[in-house]
Design an enzyme around this catalytic site. Structure first.
Site, PDB file in Angstrom:
ATOM      1  N   ASP A   1     -48.279  -1.229 -25.833  1.00  0.00           N
ATOM      2  CA  ASP A   1     -47.413  -0.993 -26.506  1.00  0.00           C
ATOM      3  C   ASP A   1     -47.504  -2.053 -26.945  1.00  0.00           C
ATOM      4  O   ASP A   1     -48.139  -2.841 -26.690  1.00  0.00           O
ATOM      5  CB  ASP A   1     -45.428  -1.475 -25.933  1.00  0.00           C
ATOM      6  CG  ASP A   1     -44.500  -1.310 -26.493  1.00  0.00           C
ATOM      7  OD1 ASP A   1     -44.490  -0.825 -27.949  1.00  0.00           O
ATOM      8  OD2 ASP A   1     -43.445  -2.024 -25.972  1.00  0.00           O
TER       9      ASP A   1
ATOM     10  N   CYS B   1     -45.939   4.604 -26.898  1.00  0.00           N
ATOM     11  CA  CYS B   1     -45.089   4.479 -28.089  1.00  0.00           C
ATOM     12  C   CYS B   1     -44.699   4.971 -29.428  1.00  0.00           C
ATOM     13  O   CYS B   1     -44.056   5.146 -29.670  1.00  0.00           O
ATOM     14  CB  CYS B   1     -43.051   3.348 -27.170  1.00  0.00           C
ATOM     15  SG  CYS B   1     -43.976   1.721 -27.284  1.00  0.00           S
TER      16      CYS B   1
ATOM     17  N   ARG C   1     -40.588  13.448 -28.542  1.00  0.00           N
ATOM     18  CA  ARG C   1     -39.195  12.519 -28.412  1.00  0.00           C
ATOM     19  C   ARG C   1     -38.478  13.256 -29.153  1.00  0.00           C
ATOM     20  O   ARG C   1     -37.541  13.577 -28.459  1.00  0.00           O
ATOM     21  CB  ARG C   1     -39.558  10.806 -30.090  1.00  0.00           C
ATOM     22  CG  ARG C   1     -40.738  10.217 -29.278  1.00  0.00           C
ATOM     23  CD  ARG C   1     -39.655   8.973 -28.422  1.00  0.00           C
ATOM     24  NE  ARG C   1     -38.860   8.996 -27.973  1.00  0.00           N
ATOM     25  CZ  ARG C   1     -38.239   8.243 -28.698  1.00  0.00           C
ATOM     26  NH1 ARG C   1     -38.813   7.032 -29.406  1.00  0.00           N
ATOM     27  NH2 ARG C   1     -37.159   7.346 -28.283  1.00  0.00           N
TER      28      ARG C   1
HETATM   29  N1  NVA Z   1     -41.261  -2.828 -27.478  1.00  0.00           N
HETATM   30  C1  NVA Z   1     -40.787  -2.586 -28.085  1.00  0.00           C
HETATM   31  C2  NVA Z   1     -40.707  -0.693 -28.430  1.00  0.00           C
HETATM   32  C3  NVA Z   1     -40.955  -0.344 -29.089  1.00  0.00           C
HETATM   33  C4  NVA Z   1     -40.419   1.283 -29.356  1.00  0.00           C
HETATM   34  C5  NVA Z   1     -39.807  -2.973 -28.799  1.00  0.00           C
HETATM   35  O1  NVA Z   1     -38.889  -3.490 -28.857  1.00  0.00           O
HETATM   36  O2  NVA Z   1     -39.855  -2.940 -29.783  1.00  0.00           O
HETATM   37  N1   CP Z   2     -40.984   4.584 -30.248  1.00  0.00           N
HETATM   38  C1   CP Z   2     -40.090   5.006 -30.821  1.00  0.00           C
HETATM   39  O1   CP Z   2     -38.724   4.003 -30.659  1.00  0.00           O
HETATM   40  O2   CP Z   2     -40.129   4.342 -32.492  1.00  0.00           O
HETATM   41  P1   CP Z   2     -38.701   3.492 -33.144  1.00  0.00           P
HETATM   42  O3   CP Z   2     -39.319   2.236 -32.879  1.00  0.00           O
HETATM   43  O4   CP Z   2     -39.322   4.256 -34.673  1.00  0.00           O
HETATM   44  O5   CP Z   2     -37.838   4.572 -33.527  1.00  0.00           O
END
Ligand code: NVA
Ligand code: CP
Length: 331
Positions: free
Chosen positions: A229, A270, A315
């Site tokens: 991530d 993700c 998703r």
């Molecule tokens: N760890 C990331 C996940 C985004 C889907 C965030 O919180 O920005």
């Molecule tokens: N992976 C995810 O939650 O992407 P978004 O921030 O684009 O919703």
């Protein structure tokens, strides 16, 4: 299986059987969509989509899922509502549940989504908090199951900051579903002790192993999935990039690391991801730190081993399954 009326705040609240039921439901809804079979069985229902942080996948997934299910949705953006500024979470919950059949919340602390659920008489769904991202894990597990045919006994290695929403939630999801989970990060990025203990106890029941490893090459040995991530999450200050790069660069997913696993090992993320300089932030940070990529290199991201776009598509199918289940849909 009946999940009607349930909140979906963290996978800790769900049994392995309930999670597998949601995956099976998502697979069936995906099949229906691909076959062009209408499934607008939630006509007349409405969901409020609160986003205090930005989103591409989660928002789109909810809106497309709602449209396919025949539901209405209202997007409340990070600045366009009274939430938090002129109106408390408790009051917001009590207003929205008079109009909507479910509420989605994306934002900051987990305690906010819990408070929403406490004051709401309709199901509340967590669309990402600092601590957890449970709808993402359903998509990830569906994607792994589609690729390998099963989940139990597979090995998923998470590289990077393992104490934030993705690392926490993957650890929970893997523990619940019998997937062997290995964190590869510096010790200071390991998940918080109390959550580790909870997950180790769950894993003891399901047969999963949960391991914490500082050596990235040792961690990925025999991995089926290498997951990472972004190194600095939404809501964290930009000033911490320098420290994160220093700490996490040895855990970057690159061709050398993938080669230390198996030829059939897949890469997952993700998203969004800084795998090149083709974004505003990626280009600016790339310039400052002299790097073309951060958590994953572009060759891995674009490789045939990368499942990131299947994962993103899933998703929508899994979020549709959650809405369907908590609103008591019937096929
Ligand atoms: N760890 C990331 C996940 C985004 C889907 C965030 O919180 O920005
Ligand atoms: N992976 C995810 O939650 O992407 P978004 O921030 O684009 O919703």
């Amino acid at each position: 299986m009946n999940l009607k009326g349930r909140d979906f705040l963290t996978l800790l609240d769900f049994t392995p059987e309930e999670i597998l039921y949601l995956l099976d439901l998502a697979a069936e809804l995906k099949r229906k969509k691909k076959a062009g079979e209408p499934h607008d069985v939630l006509r007349g229902k409405n969901v409020a989509l609160i986003f205090e942080k930005t989103s591409t996948r989660t928002r789109s997934s909810f809106e497309v899922a709602c449209s396919d299910l025949g539901m209405g949705s209202t997007y409340l953006d990070p600045s366009g509502s009274q939430i938090g500024k002129k109106e408390s979470i408790a009051d917001t919950a009590r207003v929205l549940c008079r109009m909507y059949d479910a509420i989605e919340y994306r934002g900051f602390g987990q305690q906010i989504v819990e408070e929403l659920a406490e004051y709401s008489s309709v199901p509340v769904i967590n669309g990402l908090t600092n601590e957890y991202h449970p709808t993402q894990i359903l998509a990830d597990m569906l994607t792994v199951r589609e690729r390998f045919g099963s989940l139990k006994g597979k090995k998923l290695v998470y590289m990077g900051d393992a104490r934030y929403n993705m690392g926490n939630s993957l650890m929970i999801g893997c523990a619940k579903l019998g997937v062997n989970y290995t964190v590869a990060s510096p010790e200071s990025y390991f998940p918080e002790e109390s959550l580790r203990e909870k997950c180790l106890a769950i894993a003891a029941e399901t047969g999963a192993s949960i391991e914490f490893e500082v050596d990235p090459f040792k961690a990925v040995r025999d991995a089926d999935v290498i997951y990472t991530d972004i190194w600095v999450s939404m809501g964290e200050p930009e000033e911490i990039w320098a420290q994160r790069i220093h700490d996490l660069l040895p855990y970057q997913v690159n061709a050398g690391l993938m080669a230390a696993a198996k030829p059939e090992t897949v890469f997952m993320h993700c998203l969004p991801s800084f795998h090149d300089r083709k974004t505003g932030i990626g280009s600016r940070l790339g310039e400052i730190f002299g790097l073309d990529a951060f958590e994953v290199t572009n060759d891995v991201f674009e490789s045939p081993q990368s499942l990131v776009f299947d994962e993103a598509e899933n998703r929508m199918h899994t979020i549709k399954a959650v809405l369907f289940a908590v609103l008591g849909g019937k096929l």
